[in-house]
Motif scaffolding. Structure first.
Motif, PDB file in Angstrom:
ATOM      1  N   GLY A  59      39.959  32.681  42.404  1.00  0.00           N
ATOM      2  CA  GLY A  59      40.477  33.695  41.482  1.00  0.00           C
ATOM      3  C   GLY A  59      41.841  33.346  40.911  1.00  0.00           C
ATOM      4  N   LEU A  60      42.693  32.735  41.724  1.00  0.00           N
ATOM      5  CA  LEU A  60      44.007  32.336  41.212  1.00  0.00           C
ATOM      6  C   LEU A  60      43.849  31.323  40.075  1.00  0.00           C
ATOM      7  CD1 LEU A  60      47.093  32.186  41.215  1.00  0.00           C
ATOM      8  CD2 LEU A  60      46.966  30.597  43.141  1.00  0.00           C
ATOM      9  N   ASP A 160      42.854  41.083  35.331  1.00  0.00           N
ATOM     10  CA  ASP A 160      42.665  40.578  36.693  1.00  0.00           C
ATOM     11  C   ASP A 160      41.602  41.449  37.345  1.00  0.00           C
ATOM     12  OD1 ASP A 160      42.714  40.002  39.402  1.00  0.00           O
ATOM     13  OD2 ASP A 160      44.888  39.631  39.452  1.00  0.00           O
ATOM     14  N   ALA A 162      39.744  40.657  40.047  1.00  0.00           N
ATOM     15  CA  ALA A 162      39.412  40.136  41.380  1.00  0.00           C
ATOM     16  C   ALA A 162      38.888  41.218  42.328  1.00  0.00           C
ATOM     17  CB  ALA A 162      40.637  39.467  41.992  1.00  0.00           C
ATOM     18  N   GLN A 163      39.262  42.493  42.071  1.00  0.00           N
ATOM     19  CA  GLN A 163      38.853  43.566  42.978  1.00  0.00           C
ATOM     20  C   GLN A 163      37.868  44.528  42.321  1.00  0.00           C
ATOM     21  OE1 GLN A 163      42.400  45.389  44.657  1.00  0.00           O
ATOM     22  NE2 GLN A 163      43.197  43.444  45.392  1.00  0.00           N
ATOM     23  N   SER A 184      37.571  36.797  41.233  1.00  0.00           N
ATOM     24  CA  SER A 184      37.578  36.032  42.478  1.00  0.00           C
ATOM     25  C   SER A 184      36.300  36.364  43.242  1.00  0.00           C
ATOM     26  CB  SER A 184      38.777  36.437  43.333  1.00  0.00           C
ATOM     27  OG  SER A 184      38.603  35.995  44.675  1.00  0.00           O
ATOM     28  N   LYS A 189      35.759  39.879  48.832  1.00  0.00           N
ATOM     29  CA  LYS A 189      35.702  40.687  47.606  1.00  0.00           C
ATOM     30  C   LYS A 189      34.336  41.366  47.499  1.00  0.00           C
ATOM     31  CE  LYS A 189      39.691  38.998  46.512  1.00  0.00           C
ATOM     32  NZ  LYS A 189      40.922  39.225  45.884  1.00  0.00           N
TER      33      LYS A 189
HETATM   34  C1  PLP Z   1      41.997  38.123  45.571  1.00  0.00           C
HETATM   35  C2  PLP Z   1      42.839  38.340  44.392  1.00  0.00           C
HETATM   36  C3  PLP Z   1      43.239  37.281  43.543  1.00  0.00           C
HETATM   37  C4  PLP Z   1      43.046  35.835  43.891  1.00  0.00           C
HETATM   38  O1  PLP Z   1      41.771  35.421  44.187  1.00  0.00           O
HETATM   39  P1  PLP Z   1      41.540  34.114  45.104  1.00  0.00           P
HETATM   40  O2  PLP Z   1      40.089  33.823  44.892  1.00  0.00           O
HETATM   41  O3  PLP Z   1      41.870  34.483  46.490  1.00  0.00           O
HETATM   42  O4  PLP Z   1      42.402  33.035  44.565  1.00  0.00           O
HETATM   43  C5  PLP Z   1      43.918  37.588  42.394  1.00  0.00           C
HETATM   44  N1  PLP Z   1      44.245  38.848  42.080  1.00  0.00           N
HETATM   45  C6  PLP Z   1      43.918  39.890  42.860  1.00  0.00           C
HETATM   46  C7  PLP Z   1      44.299  41.268  42.438  1.00  0.00           C
HETATM   47  C8  PLP Z   1      43.218  39.674  44.046  1.00  0.00           C
HETATM   48  O5  PLP Z   1      42.907  40.717  44.829  1.00  0.00           O
END
Ligand code: PLP
Length: 367
Positions: A59-60, A160, A162-163, A184, A189
């Protein structure tokens, strides 16, 4: 002990299919940038309602590579400003500074914990080029308001996500509101691989093409490097795992939703502030975050009664050692959130009995 998140139990449900998918990849003799990834990218783009999805290593990288791509395309340049919520996971900020861009931290709304759109215009300067909203804890930020501001000021928007896989309002999902969305698939997740991986969604063909090169050393054609890219590929095994798990994501979201409903109906304690939902479908409950002025005592109490909790997050980015120069910013809402939040166990596999126990113990807390 009621675990915060039982990953083994989640993946055990699909173990037969996961093992078959794994064997399929092993037997294929092809382990990177192959058919599994192509299929997953197509399925994930369809799930999100976007034209394209590009798999990357995590995700990063998804966040970082979009900003780099916008630099390669000439939309932004070094030291331009990116507006980002002050209370987020550190990765959102790392992606900005990794590209020599300047994060401009904006306070959240105290009810939703997401960036407060009303505070965005006052943070805009001639150097502002993008907004990076985070759909924190699984709830969409106020995207209609954010997109309107972006249009008015001609700014790019990188979500973003990721969540927030699958969160939507007006049938428009996370990752399809902005010019790009970063996901991510970290194992914990809502859509989790069995290792690291991530993806970028977009409707922009040019961006899709640049990202495909950037994740593969900056090259479309072997040994011809257009960009100073990186190695950030989503491997075939993880793509195969994700193809299995994506099929069950909608069902898992509904299960999370019903856990959240039970918590919201059952928890009644003047020391506890429950989450605020601005639209039911907008929240996919990656985390069930409550707030308490007596947070540390509450966490200890829950722990003593066999309930594991986690703090998301204990230290805001501007108070981290790596961002010492941001330390003097005044962000009282963000700081109070970090002092008061605590996340209760939530997952598609938590049992009725466990949910009732969490509710009962929360309601007994009185310190
Ligand atoms: C988990 C997360 C990321 C990063 O994801 P990774 O796959 O761990 O690099 C970025 N932003 C948020 C808000 C996250 O919760």
């Amino acid at each position: 002990m009621i675990k915060f998140l039982d990953l083994k139990k989640i993946n055990e449900q699909y173990q037969q299919e996961l093992k078959e998918a794994c064997s399929r990849v092993i037997d294929s003799g092809w382990y990177l940038l192959g058919r599994e990834l192509e299929n997953f990218e197509a399925e994930f783009a369809r799930f999100c309602g976007t034209q394209y999805a590009v798999g990357v290593a995590n995700g990063l990288d998804a966040l970082t590579l979009v900003l780099q791509a916008w630099k390669e395309l000439g939309y932004i340049e070094d030291s331009d400003e990116v507006i980002v919520p002050a209370n987020t996971y550190i990765a959102s900020i790392l992606a900005i500074t990794a590209n020599n861009l300047t994060p401009v931290l904006v306070e959240p709304d105290i009810h939703t914990y997401n960036i407060d759109p009303q505070k965005i215009p006052e943070a805009i300067t001639p150097k502002t080029k993008a907004i990076l909203p985070v759909h924190l804890y699984g709830q969409l930020a106020d995207m209609p308001a954010i997109m309107q501001i972006a249009q008015e000021y001609n700014l790019l928007v990188l979500e973003d996500c990721a969540q927030s896989h699958g969160a939507h309002i007006y049938n428009k999902k996370a990752g399809s509101w902005g010019h790009a969305g970063a996901f991510s698939f970290y194992p914990g997740k809502n859509l989790g691989a069995l290792g690291d991986s991530g993806a970028i969604t977009t409707d922009n063909k040019e961006l899709d093409e640049v990202l495909r090169a950037l994740r593969n050393y900056g090259s479309h054609e072997k040994y011809k490097n257009i960009y100073r890219g990186t190695n950030s590929r989503l491997d075939e095994i993880q793509a195969a795992m994700l193809l299995v798990k994506l099929k069950y994501l909608q069902n898992e979201i509904q299960l999370r939703q019903s856990v959240a409903d039970k918590y919201i109906q059952g928890i009644r304690n003047p020391h506890i502030v429950l989450p605020h939902i601005f639209e039911k479908t907008a929240h996919v409950w990656h985390l069930f975050v409550i707030r308490s002025a007596k947070r540390d005592a509450l966490q200890q109490y829950l722990n003593q009664h066999g309930i594991q909790t986690i703090i998301h997050y204990p230290i805001p980015p501007h108070k981290q050692v790596c961002y010492e120069y941001l330390d003097t910013l005044s962000l009282p809402i963000t700081e109070s959130i970090h002092k008061e939040v605590i996340s209760l166990p939530i997952s598609p596999v938590i049992t009725e009995e466990e949910i009732n126990r969490v509710i009962g113990i929360c309601n007994q807390f009185n310190h």
